[in-house]
Design an enzyme around this catalytic site. Sequence first.
Site, PDB file in Angstrom:
ATOM      1  N   LYS A  63       0.840  -1.203   0.000  1.00 12.55           N
ATOM      2  CA  LYS A  63       0.000   0.000   0.000  1.00 12.55           C
ATOM      3  C   LYS A  63       0.874   1.252   0.000  1.00 12.55           C
ATOM      4  CE  LYS A  63      -3.813  -2.450   2.185  1.00 12.55           C
ATOM      5  NZ  LYS A  63      -4.628  -2.758   3.358  1.00 12.55           N
ATOM      6  N   GLN A 107      -4.597  -1.524   9.558  1.00 17.49           N
ATOM      7  CA  GLN A 107      -4.522  -2.856   8.938  1.00 17.49           C
ATOM      8  C   GLN A 107      -5.136  -3.901   9.870  1.00 17.49           C
ATOM      9  OE1 GLN A 107      -3.539  -3.386   5.816  1.00 17.49           O
ATOM     10  NE2 GLN A 107      -3.900  -5.582   5.961  1.00 17.49           N
ATOM     11  N   ASP A 130     -10.928   3.203   4.267  1.00 17.20           N
ATOM     12  CA  ASP A 130     -11.205   1.768   4.195  1.00 17.20           C
ATOM     13  C   ASP A 130     -12.711   1.505   4.270  1.00 17.20           C
ATOM     14  OD1 ASP A 130      -9.463  -0.294   3.737  1.00 17.20           O
ATOM     15  OD2 ASP A 130      -8.667  -0.342   5.777  1.00 17.20           O
TER      16      ASP A 130
HETATM   17  N1  GUN Z   1      -7.008  -6.853   6.019  1.00 19.04           N
HETATM   18  C1  GUN Z   1      -7.380  -7.576   4.953  1.00 19.04           C
HETATM   19  N2  GUN Z   1      -7.925  -6.773   4.008  1.00 19.04           N
HETATM   20  C2  GUN Z   1      -7.884  -5.532   4.509  1.00 19.04           C
HETATM   21  C3  GUN Z   1      -8.302  -4.265   3.989  1.00 19.04           C
HETATM   22  O1  GUN Z   1      -8.844  -4.129   2.888  1.00 19.04           O
HETATM   23  N3  GUN Z   1      -8.080  -3.205   4.809  1.00 19.04           N
HETATM   24  C4  GUN Z   1      -7.514  -3.337   6.032  1.00 19.04           C
HETATM   25  N4  GUN Z   1      -7.359  -2.245   6.759  1.00 19.04           N
HETATM   26  N5  GUN Z   1      -7.119  -4.493   6.524  1.00 19.04           N
HETATM   27  C5  GUN Z   1      -7.299  -5.577   5.765  1.00 19.04           C
END
Ligand code: GUN
Length: 295
Positions: A63, A107, A130
Amino acid sequence: MALFDFFDGGKKAQLLNGKEIAERIKGEIKREVGELKKEGITPGLAVVLVGNDPASKTYVNMKSKACKEVGIFSLVHRLPQSIRTDDLIEVIKTLNNSPKIHGILVQLPLPKHIETSRVLEAIAVEKDVDGFHPYNMGKLVEGLEGFVPCTPLGVVELLDRYQLSVKGKDVCIVGASNIVGKPMWGLLVNRFATVDICHIYTRDLREHTRRADILIVGVGKAGLITEDMVKDGAVVIDIGINRKGDRLVGDVDFDRVARKASYITPVPGGVGPMTIAMLLKNTLRATKLIHKVAE
Ligand code: GUN
């Protein structure tokens, strides 16, 4: 032509090339970020990583690398596994108030002792790129504008770019997580698909998957979806990412299902890159909303 193709007439689904589409979207975002920078605005994303989970570390690195590629400022907060919920919330409050930050991502999964829902609710709704805050989840269900979780948004964007309409289609989603399955359901229902959502307690999974014009799978179990579970000509979207030896595979038995489906996403190179592209898109959108720049 491979020998196997010869025996079954070479029928093979078209690939839904998420990697290629994501690159195109990143190009569009990079241009827009460049325009904002001319006005003195640099979009900023804060990523919060708690603990040492190797998969989470990899995703966070991907990311932050993607942010750099398009000119978005990215800040990774690496916090110890032992952090308390209240202390994590304090970090988020600081980010909520930071003028350099327009998007905040925590995350997941968080360590077990942390109250995830309190943490997600602490994120300012206008920085919730998110889309996991209950306010944005509620907006999504109501079909109102808010932030939409990146993976389901990426799936819909991928279908759109291949001009695959979901209206009136029978869709089966396998996996009812808050991150993927539930928001995916909301997006599709709002686009007038008929949506079936399956999970661990579904009695006869095959009975559901076989009826689907569009099958979307996000469970995290390699080989879960076999050829006999897929309708002829179905569109198959594989969100699973599983490690098999030194390879990454999805939840779908790709080689066999690709001979039955009309379209299919590969793993890697399907939904994964689209998820990251949507995170960048949401961050750009948050920046424009905060600075009141027209979209
Ligand atoms: N863990 C697995 N997929 C995601 C996501 O799309 N965003 C976040 N923050 N954590 C994740």
